[in-house]
Design a protein around this motif. Sequence first.
Motif, mmCIF file in Angstrom:
data_model
loop_
_atom_site.group_PDB
_atom_site.id
_atom_site.type_symbol
_atom_site.label_atom_id
_atom_site.label_comp_id
_atom_site.label_asym_id
_atom_site.label_seq_id
_atom_site.Cartn_x
_atom_site.Cartn_y
_atom_site.Cartn_z
ATOM 1 N N ALA A 234 0.794 -1.145 -0.070
ATOM 2 C CA ALA A 234 -0.184 0.002 -0.004
ATOM 3 C C ALA A 234 0.916 1.305 0.079
ATOM 4 O O ALA A 234 0.444 2.097 -0.415
ATOM 5 C CB ALA A 234 -0.893 -0.059 1.198
ATOM 6 N N LYS A 235 1.892 1.170 0.682
ATOM 7 C CA LYS A 235 3.071 2.155 0.828
ATOM 8 C C LYS A 235 3.438 2.745 -0.808
ATOM 9 O O LYS A 235 3.893 3.741 -0.764
ATOM 10 C CB LYS A 235 4.223 2.126 1.685
ATOM 11 C CG LYS A 235 3.550 2.069 3.380
ATOM 12 C CD LYS A 235 4.828 1.944 3.921
ATOM 13 C CE LYS A 235 4.339 1.858 5.412
ATOM 14 N NZ LYS A 235 5.439 1.779 6.448
ATOM 15 N N PHE A 236 3.626 1.598 -1.475
ATOM 16 C CA PHE A 236 4.119 1.939 -2.774
ATOM 17 C C PHE A 236 3.104 2.219 -3.914
ATOM 18 O O PHE A 236 3.271 2.954 -4.896
ATOM 19 C CB PHE A 236 4.772 0.636 -3.282
ATOM 20 C CG PHE A 236 6.378 0.499 -2.716
ATOM 21 C CD1 PHE A 236 7.410 0.715 -3.548
ATOM 22 C CD2 PHE A 236 6.554 0.178 -1.533
ATOM 23 C CE1 PHE A 236 8.774 0.612 -2.794
ATOM 24 C CE2 PHE A 236 7.926 -0.067 -0.937
ATOM 25 C CZ PHE A 236 8.737 0.234 -1.645
ATOM 26 N N ASP A 237 1.881 1.810 -3.660
ATOM 27 C CA ASP A 237 0.766 1.917 -4.750
ATOM 28 C C ASP A 237 0.251 3.266 -4.203
ATOM 29 O O ASP A 237 -1.064 3.283 -3.663
ATOM 30 C CB ASP A 237 -0.064 0.718 -4.288
ATOM 31 C CG ASP A 237 -1.537 1.021 -5.284
ATOM 32 O OD1 ASP A 237 -1.256 1.803 -6.379
ATOM 33 O OD2 ASP A 237 -2.389 0.371 -5.131
ATOM 34 N N LEU A 238 0.511 4.357 -4.887
ATOM 35 C CA LEU A 238 0.353 5.819 -4.426
ATOM 36 C C LEU A 238 -0.856 6.074 -4.778
ATOM 37 O O LEU A 238 -1.792 7.103 -4.213
ATOM 38 C CB LEU A 238 1.383 6.979 -4.908
ATOM 39 C CG LEU A 238 2.962 6.381 -4.469
ATOM 40 C CD1 LEU A 238 3.786 7.412 -5.045
ATOM 41 C CD2 LEU A 238 2.989 6.660 -2.985
ATOM 42 N N ASN A 239 -1.350 5.589 -5.947
ATOM 43 C CA ASN A 239 -2.754 6.137 -6.492
ATOM 44 C C ASN A 239 -4.052 5.034 -6.245
ATOM 45 O O ASN A 239 -4.995 4.915 -6.702
ATOM 46 C CB ASN A 239 -2.793 6.232 -8.102
ATOM 47 C CG ASN A 239 -2.201 4.859 -8.827
ATOM 48 O OD1 ASN A 239 -2.006 3.857 -8.261
ATOM 49 N ND2 ASN A 239 -2.028 5.305 -10.083
ATOM 50 N N HIS A 240 -3.409 3.994 -5.458
ATOM 51 C CA HIS A 240 -4.449 2.986 -4.889
ATOM 52 C C HIS A 240 -4.978 2.257 -6.075
ATOM 53 O O HIS A 240 -6.467 2.151 -6.043
ATOM 54 C CB HIS A 240 -5.504 3.530 -3.615
ATOM 55 C CG HIS A 240 -4.593 4.603 -2.861
ATOM 56 N ND1 HIS A 240 -3.899 3.894 -1.898
ATOM 57 C CD2 HIS A 240 -4.750 5.743 -2.605
ATOM 58 C CE1 HIS A 240 -3.443 5.028 -0.946
ATOM 59 N NE2 HIS A 240 -3.891 5.939 -1.437
ATOM 60 N N ASP A 241 -4.381 1.792 -6.962
ATOM 61 C CA ASP A 241 -5.058 1.243 -8.216
ATOM 62 C C ASP A 241 -4.889 -0.095 -8.112
ATOM 63 O O ASP A 241 -5.404 -0.988 -9.195
ATOM 64 C CB ASP A 241 -4.711 1.875 -9.506
ATOM 65 C CG ASP A 241 -3.224 1.373 -9.858
ATOM 66 O OD1 ASP A 241 -2.726 1.499 -9.097
ATOM 67 O OD2 ASP A 241 -2.918 1.918 -11.070
ATOM 68 N N GLY A 242 -4.210 -0.704 -7.065
ATOM 69 C CA GLY A 242 -4.004 -2.175 -7.026
ATOM 70 C C GLY A 242 -2.809 -2.621 -7.656
ATOM 71 O O GLY A 242 -2.471 -3.847 -7.645
ATOM 72 N N THR A 243 -2.002 -1.793 -8.238
ATOM 73 C CA THR A 243 -0.732 -2.321 -8.960
ATOM 74 C C THR A 243 0.253 -1.131 -8.527
ATOM 75 O O THR A 243 -0.044 -0.006 -8.260
ATOM 76 C CB THR A 243 -1.050 -2.301 -10.564
ATOM 77 O OG1 THR A 243 -1.226 -0.883 -11.165
ATOM 78 C CG2 THR A 243 -2.059 -3.300 -10.914
ATOM 79 N N ILE A 244 1.497 -1.712 -8.973
ATOM 80 C CA ILE A 244 2.516 -0.554 -8.604
ATOM 81 C C ILE A 244 3.457 -0.258 -10.175
ATOM 82 O O ILE A 244 3.740 -1.338 -10.779
ATOM 83 C CB ILE A 244 3.480 -1.300 -7.699
ATOM 84 C CG1 ILE A 244 3.004 -1.302 -6.327
ATOM 85 C CG2 ILE A 244 4.879 -0.412 -7.603
ATOM 86 C CD1 ILE A 244 3.619 -2.010 -5.267
ATOM 87 N N SER A 245 3.303 0.835 -10.467
ATOM 88 C CA SER A 245 3.938 1.163 -11.860
ATOM 89 C C SER A 245 5.573 1.379 -11.475
ATOM 90 O O SER A 245 5.969 1.412 -10.531
ATOM 91 C CB SER A 245 3.363 2.413 -12.234
ATOM 92 O OG SER A 245 3.504 3.745 -11.418
ATOM 93 N N VAL A 246 6.226 1.751 -12.460
ATOM 94 C CA VAL A 246 7.476 2.054 -12.674
ATOM 95 C C VAL A 246 7.745 3.374 -11.805
ATOM 96 O O VAL A 246 8.748 3.298 -10.985
ATOM 97 C CB VAL A 246 8.156 2.021 -14.046
ATOM 98 C CG1 VAL A 246 9.718 2.742 -13.960
ATOM 99 C CG2 VAL A 246 8.079 0.922 -14.789
#
Length: 287
Positions: free
Chosen positions: A2-14
Amino acid sequence: FAKFDLNHDGTISVDELKVGLEKATKDDIPQSRIEKLLQKLDANSDGALQMEEFASVDRLKNQLDFIVREEKAVASVEAKLVKQMEEEKQLQEMRMSLVNEGEPTTSDKVVSVLPYLFPLLDSLQYAGPWVTSHPDNALAQAAALVFTLYRSISLSGFLAFFALSFLSSDLSLNRLVRFNIQQAIYLDFALFVPGLMAALLGAVGSGLGLPGTGVVTEYLSDGVVLGTLATIAYASATSLLGSTPDQVPFVSGAAKSRMVTPDMFDEEGKLVGLSRGVEDDDVNKEE
């Protein structure tokens, strides 16, 4: 996650992975390394990390360290290759500076033809029958006069041979000049063969009392002169055009074998003998 998923879309982009790792490591991380890291973790190759693909921060750091080591190893190999290529280039330049292998200049082309005067003058010894049978021919008389003057110089043939042999070892001379010197020497050597054949034919004909040997000898002599003139004409014309006249049967091969080339020198600039290409050919033939 959750700390990495800044836009809370369920995925972590580059970009999200880069921000999260830089916060965790308190260090700037190149974009290329983040992209490599994501490629390693992105199992479904969709360009982002899902929950099941995500790893702990410690594992992410270890993966980054591994990527850094890989980059350093690749950079080290590339640096060694660049250094090796530079050393080979410098070695080739050093070798090329020892031997004049450049394109012949106009003066080189003209000078390269002069060595053929040596076999030309020596071939006139076979023109005797033709000169004798054409006493009123101006060309025949000129040939006789030139040959007489040439032979009037004591040891003229030996002096010409040693002079050309000495010049052929001067690596500052253009390759075309040195090749023609060698070819002229071997062409002159070849003139001994018909002389020996004529002597043997005369001895056998005289001993056995065979008629017509004189006529055969005369034709042989004429053939030698014409053959020498044709060879010299070909070599001279080819040289004046800037090309190497290396298509004379037997003679050109012998001349090539005596040519010094840049790859005959070692790393210290010392002449070590046959070129590597010739050595490799010999090895292949033995195998």
